[in-house]
Design a protein around this motif. Structure first.
Motif, PDB file in Angstrom:
ATOM      1  N   SER A  45       0.769  20.038  -8.180  1.00 22.10           N
ATOM      2  CA  SER A  45      -0.665  20.258  -8.008  1.00 22.10           C
ATOM      3  C   SER A  45      -1.418  19.041  -8.535  1.00 22.10           C
ATOM      4  O   SER A  45      -0.927  18.307  -9.374  1.00 22.10           O
ATOM      5  N   GLY A  46      -2.611  18.836  -8.004  1.00 21.51           N
ATOM      6  CA  GLY A  46      -3.435  17.728  -8.480  1.00 21.51           C
ATOM      7  C   GLY A  46      -3.776  16.748  -7.382  1.00 21.51           C
ATOM      8  O   GLY A  46      -4.179  17.133  -6.288  1.00 21.51           O
ATOM      9  N   THR A  47      -3.553  15.450  -7.631  1.00 22.68           N
ATOM     10  CA  THR A  47      -3.937  14.363  -6.739  1.00 22.68           C
ATOM     11  C   THR A  47      -2.787  13.989  -5.811  1.00 22.68           C
ATOM     12  O   THR A  47      -1.633  14.038  -6.206  1.00 22.68           O
ATOM     13  N   ASN A  48      -3.144  13.593  -4.562  1.00 20.80           N
ATOM     14  CA  ASN A  48      -2.129  12.993  -3.696  1.00 20.80           C
ATOM     15  C   ASN A  48      -1.544  11.782  -4.400  1.00 20.80           C
ATOM     16  O   ASN A  48      -2.294  10.981  -4.979  1.00 20.80           O
ATOM     17  N   ILE A  49      -0.226  11.617  -4.350  1.00 22.07           N
ATOM     18  CA  ILE A  49       0.373  10.459  -5.016  1.00 22.07           C
ATOM     19  C   ILE A  49       1.424   9.833  -4.116  1.00 22.07           C
ATOM     20  O   ILE A  49       2.210  10.528  -3.475  1.00 22.07           O
ATOM     21  N   ILE A  50       1.402   8.509  -4.025  1.00 20.09           N
ATOM     22  CA  ILE A  50       2.333   7.774  -3.180  1.00 20.09           C
ATOM     23  C   ILE A  50       3.361   7.080  -4.061  1.00 20.09           C
ATOM     24  O   ILE A  50       3.019   6.489  -5.098  1.00 20.09           O
ATOM     25  N   GLY A  51       4.634   7.159  -3.655  1.00 22.67           N
ATOM     26  CA  GLY A  51       5.713   6.543  -4.420  1.00 22.67           C
ATOM     27  C   GLY A  51       6.337   5.393  -3.670  1.00 22.67           C
ATOM     28  O   GLY A  51       6.038   5.133  -2.496  1.00 22.67           O
ATOM     29  N   VAL A  52       7.262   4.703  -4.329  1.00 25.94           N
ATOM     30  CA  VAL A  52       7.866   3.510  -3.738  1.00 25.94           C
ATOM     31  C   VAL A  52       8.611   3.827  -2.453  1.00 25.94           C
ATOM     32  O   VAL A  52       8.675   2.994  -1.545  1.00 25.94           O
ATOM     33  N   GLY A  53       9.152   5.034  -2.344  1.00 26.77           N
ATOM     34  CA  GLY A  53       9.882   5.384  -1.131  1.00 26.77           C
ATOM     35  C   GLY A  53       8.998   5.736   0.040  1.00 26.77           C
ATOM     36  O   GLY A  53       9.474   5.925   1.156  1.00 26.77           O
ATOM     37  N   ASP A  54       7.679   5.824  -0.185  1.00 19.94           N
ATOM     38  CA  ASP A  54       6.758   6.270   0.858  1.00 19.94           C
ATOM     39  C   ASP A  54       6.049   5.135   1.590  1.00 19.94           C
ATOM     40  O   ASP A  54       5.372   5.378   2.573  1.00 19.94           O
ATOM     41  N   ILE A  55       6.170   3.904   1.104  1.00 20.76           N
ATOM     42  CA  ILE A  55       5.288   2.853   1.613  1.00 20.76           C
ATOM     43  C   ILE A  55       5.937   1.941   2.640  1.00 20.76           C
ATOM     44  O   ILE A  55       5.354   0.927   3.014  1.00 20.76           O
ATOM     45  N   TYR A  56       7.126   2.287   3.125  1.00 19.50           N
ATOM     46  CA  TYR A  56       7.803   1.395   4.061  1.00 19.50           C
ATOM     47  C   TYR A  56       7.747   1.878   5.508  1.00 19.50           C
ATOM     48  O   TYR A  56       8.318   1.264   6.385  1.00 19.50           O
ATOM     49  N   GLU A  57       7.048   2.989   5.749  1.00 20.45           N
ATOM     50  CA  GLU A  57       6.979   3.526   7.104  1.00 20.45           C
ATOM     51  C   GLU A  57       5.788   2.990   7.880  1.00 20.45           C
ATOM     52  O   GLU A  57       5.760   3.060   9.096  1.00 20.45           O
ATOM     53  N   SER A  58       4.784   2.465   7.210  1.00 24.38           N
ATOM     54  CA  SER A  58       3.553   2.048   7.869  1.00 24.38           C
ATOM     55  C   SER A  58       2.933   0.908   7.077  1.00 24.38           C
ATOM     56  O   SER A  58       3.293   0.655   5.924  1.00 24.38           O
ATOM     57  N   ASP A  59       1.973   0.218   7.694  1.00 25.06           N
ATOM     58  CA  ASP A  59       1.235  -0.831   6.985  1.00 25.06           C
ATOM     59  C   ASP A  59       0.034  -0.258   6.246  1.00 25.06           C
ATOM     60  O   ASP A  59      -0.729  -1.003   5.639  1.00 25.06           O
ATOM     61  N   LEU A  60      -0.160   1.067   6.321  1.00 25.74           N
ATOM     62  CA  LEU A  60      -1.385   1.655   5.793  1.00 25.74           C
ATOM     63  C   LEU A  60      -1.105   2.837   4.876  1.00 25.74           C
ATOM     64  O   LEU A  60      -0.143   3.573   5.068  1.00 25.74           O
ATOM     65  N   VAL A  61      -1.956   2.989   3.869  1.00 24.91           N
ATOM     66  CA  VAL A  61      -2.058   4.241   3.118  1.00 24.91           C
ATOM     67  C   VAL A  61      -3.301   4.915   3.668  1.00 24.91           C
ATOM     68  O   VAL A  61      -4.419   4.477   3.415  1.00 24.91           O
ATOM     69  N   ASP A  62      -3.130   5.963   4.491  1.00 25.38           N
ATOM     70  CA  ASP A  62      -4.278   6.512   5.211  1.00 25.38           C
ATOM     71  C   ASP A  62      -4.571   7.975   4.875  1.00 25.38           C
ATOM     72  O   ASP A  62      -5.156   8.696   5.660  1.00 25.38           O
ATOM     73  N   SER A  80     -10.300   1.795  -1.230  1.00 24.78           N
ATOM     74  CA  SER A  80     -10.236   1.197   0.091  1.00 24.78           C
ATOM     75  C   SER A  80     -10.070  -0.313  -0.007  1.00 24.78           C
ATOM     76  O   SER A  80     -10.752  -0.974  -0.786  1.00 24.78           O
ATOM     77  N   ARG A  81      -9.126  -0.853   0.788  1.00 26.35           N
ATOM     78  CA  ARG A  81      -8.790  -2.280   0.877  1.00 26.35           C
ATOM     79  C   ARG A  81      -7.968  -2.788  -0.302  1.00 26.35           C
ATOM     80  O   ARG A  81      -7.649  -3.979  -0.377  1.00 26.35           O
ATOM     81  N   ASP A  82      -7.583  -1.908  -1.237  1.00 22.73           N
ATOM     82  CA  ASP A  82      -6.560  -2.290  -2.213  1.00 22.73           C
ATOM     83  C   ASP A  82      -5.251  -2.556  -1.472  1.00 22.73           C
ATOM     84  O   ASP A  82      -5.021  -2.027  -0.381  1.00 22.73           O
ATOM     85  N   ASP A 103      -9.970   3.694   4.249  1.00 17.36           N
ATOM     86  CA  ASP A 103     -11.003   4.571   3.670  1.00 17.36           C
ATOM     87  C   ASP A 103     -10.455   5.977   3.450  1.00 17.36           C
ATOM     88  O   ASP A 103     -10.745   6.628   2.446  1.00 17.36           O
ATOM     89  N   LYS A 104      -9.617   6.452   4.390  1.00 16.40           N
ATOM     90  CA  LYS A 104      -9.034   7.787   4.257  1.00 16.40           C
ATOM     91  C   LYS A 104      -8.036   7.852   3.103  1.00 16.40           C
ATOM     92  O   LYS A 104      -7.816   8.902   2.513  1.00 16.40           O
ATOM     93  N   GLY A 105      -7.410   6.708   2.802  1.00 16.05           N
ATOM     94  CA  GLY A 105      -6.404   6.684   1.745  1.00 16.05           C
ATOM     95  C   GLY A 105      -6.988   6.541   0.353  1.00 16.05           C
ATOM     96  O   GLY A 105      -6.286   6.716  -0.647  1.00 16.05           O
ATOM     97  N   THR A 108      -6.066   8.290  -3.368  1.00 12.48           N
ATOM     98  CA  THR A 108      -4.643   8.547  -3.576  1.00 12.48           C
ATOM     99  C   THR A 108      -4.178   7.814  -4.829  1.00 12.48           C
ATOM    100  O   THR A 108      -4.578   6.682  -5.075  1.00 12.48           O
ATOM    101  N   ALA A 109      -3.357   8.456  -5.626  1.00  9.65           N
ATOM    102  CA  ALA A 109      -2.785   7.804  -6.805  1.00  9.65           C
ATOM    103  C   ALA A 109      -1.485   7.104  -6.406  1.00  9.65           C
ATOM    104  O   ALA A 109      -0.909   7.383  -5.357  1.00  9.65           O
ATOM    105  N   PHE A 110      -1.032   6.180  -7.237  1.00  9.30           N
ATOM    106  CA  PHE A 110       0.225   5.497  -6.944  1.00  9.30           C
ATOM    107  C   PHE A 110       1.152   5.591  -8.148  1.00  9.30           C
ATOM    108  O   PHE A 110       0.727   5.552  -9.301  1.00  9.30           O
ATOM    109  N   ALA A 111       2.433   5.738  -7.852  1.00 15.56           N
ATOM    110  CA  ALA A 111       3.409   6.083  -8.880  1.00 15.56           C
ATOM    111  C   ALA A 111       4.121   4.851  -9.426  1.00 15.56           C
ATOM    112  O   ALA A 111       4.025   3.747  -8.907  1.00 15.56           O
ATOM    113  N   TRP A 112       4.856   5.090 -10.480  1.00 21.77           N
ATOM    114  CA  TRP A 112       5.709   4.104 -11.135  1.00 21.77           C
ATOM    115  C   TRP A 112       6.603   3.416 -10.104  1.00 21.77           C
ATOM    116  O   TRP A 112       7.060   4.018  -9.146  1.00 21.77           O
ATOM    117  N   HIS A 113       6.887   2.129 -10.311  1.00 24.49           N
ATOM    118  CA  HIS A 113       7.660   1.276  -9.405  1.00 24.49           C
ATOM    119  C   HIS A 113       6.846   0.791  -8.214  1.00 24.49           C
ATOM    120  O   HIS A 113       7.375   0.126  -7.333  1.00 24.49           O
TER     121      HIS A 113
END
Length: 373
Positions: A45-62, A80-82, A103-105, A108-113
């Motif tokens: 529960s809480g904030t959407n969070i993106i991990g290292v295994g999630d960022i290789y499918e697309s060029d965007l966090v959307d 936005s634009r980070d 802007d949609k992303g 979102t929080a980002f995780a360790w690694h």
């Protein structure tokens, strides 16, 4: 962007002639920080969070939901634009792949690694920096060369930010990003169209051929009402096995290419042979073939004369079957097999199974009507 020394790209927009400036990434980054550590039992529960295994499918966090976790500290929240990259990866290609936050992303929080960084906006466009770090060969070469090879391939903060990139004036950067964005949108639209057309084709294949046990398809062309005849496929087609090769018989160059299953998919590398064999071991342009190992399905060969491997059948047809009709008949059979096995492509198909299949057709007129319409 041909190499490390070149400061002029091969293709430019009209009005831009100045050389690109070589800059170290650390010189144009205003801030950066690593993500928050979240224990596995804290997800839920809480904030959407993106991990290292999630960022290789697309060029965007959307903004898609990756996981949920409690995150209160603002420094772990993306804007936005980070830009974000992974400091470790299970695969070499994934090391330091950079994604851009839309802007949609935002939020979102980002995780360790993973590590967030911000580019100085008066110097560089963040989308442009992402493109260079992901796709420009000298930058990728630096990142690959400096990565540590352990259980997880990793890269240090110092090595990442020591990467050199070439930077044109801001207006040229934005024009490049706009072109790439337009191409991405065009690719997305056409991928959706392709998916719909494939779905439409599968629907037609199911209705243009009779269901098991029936002699009448659900969908017919005007003027055709007779029952289809049923025969074993082996009575109207012959399945010929290719040749099994020993490794030392496969050459780096030679007279004939050796067609393997992978050459129908993603493998464009070839083995060769100088052997002169009987006619049944060659495939010519226009021949109907069927791959039965690893992946399965029918194809009409469109290349030059080749020797085909053991895991491929050449299908020789009697006078009762049209080649293109048979291709679609076998495609419909493949669709039925996939639907009965939850879509798995790892299906064992034997020559005996194929020859004993009961197939329906109005031998020959119906076949001609379908393929010529």
């Amino acid at each position: 962007m041909k190499d490390n020394q070149a400061k002029y790209p091969q293709l430019r927009f009209k009005g831009f002639t100045d050389p690109w400036e070589k800059r170290r990434l650390s010189e144009i980054v205003t801030e950066h920080n690593s993500g928050v550590y979240i224990a596995k039992d804290e997800y839920g529960s809480g904030t959407n969070i993106i991990g290292v295994g999630d960022i290789y499918e697309s060029d965007l966090v959307d903004g898609q939901v990756f996981r949920l976790a409690p995150v209160q500290d603002e420094k772990f929240i993306l804007h936005s634009r980070d830009l974000l990259y992974g400091e470790s990866s299970l695969v070499q290609e994934g090391i330091a792949r950079v994604v851009s936050v839309t802007d949609k992303g935002a939020g979102t929080a980002f995780a360790w690694h993973t590590r967030r960084f911000v580019v100085e906006p008066v110097v560089a466009d963040s989308q442009f920096v992402m493109l260079e770090l992901n796709y420009w060969f000298p930058a990728r070469e630096h990142l690959m060369r400096t990565a540590t090879k352990t259980a997880l391939t990793g890269i240090t903060t110092q090595d990442f930010f020591s990467t050199n990139i070439l930077v044109p004036i801001l207006l040229e950067q934005k024009k490049i990003c706009d072109l790439v964005r337009r191409l991405d949108n065009l690719i997305t639209v056409n991928q959706r169209k392709l998916a719909k057309l494939k779905e439409l084709k599968q629907g037609y294949l199911q209705k243009l051929f009779p269901e098991n046990g029936s002699k009448f398809p659900q969908l017919r062309f005007a003027g055709f009402a007779d029952a289809w005849e049923q025969r074993k496929l082996g009575e109207v087609a012959t399945f010929l096995n290719g040749r099994a090769y020993k490794q030392d018989e496969l050459l780096d160059s030679g007279k004939y290419k050796v067609l393997r299953v992978g050459n129908f998919c993603t493998n464009d590398s070839w083995y060769y042979s100088n052997m002169e064999l009987g006619d049944k071991y060659y495939v010519d342009k226009g021949d109907l073939v069927y791959t039965w190992s690893a992946t399965f399905g029918p194809h009409i060969w469109s290349g030059e004369k080749v020797i085909y491997h053991y895991h491929i059948w050449k299908v020789e047809l009697s006078k009762f079957l049209d080649r293109n009709f048979t291709l679609q008949l076998l495609e419909a059979d493949k669709a039925r097999l996939l639907s009965s096995t939850n879509g798995s492509t790892m299906i064992h198909v034997t020559k005996g199974d194929m020859e004993s299949k009961i197939v329906s057709s109005i031998f020959k007129s119906s076949a001609t009507m379908i393929t010529n319409s």
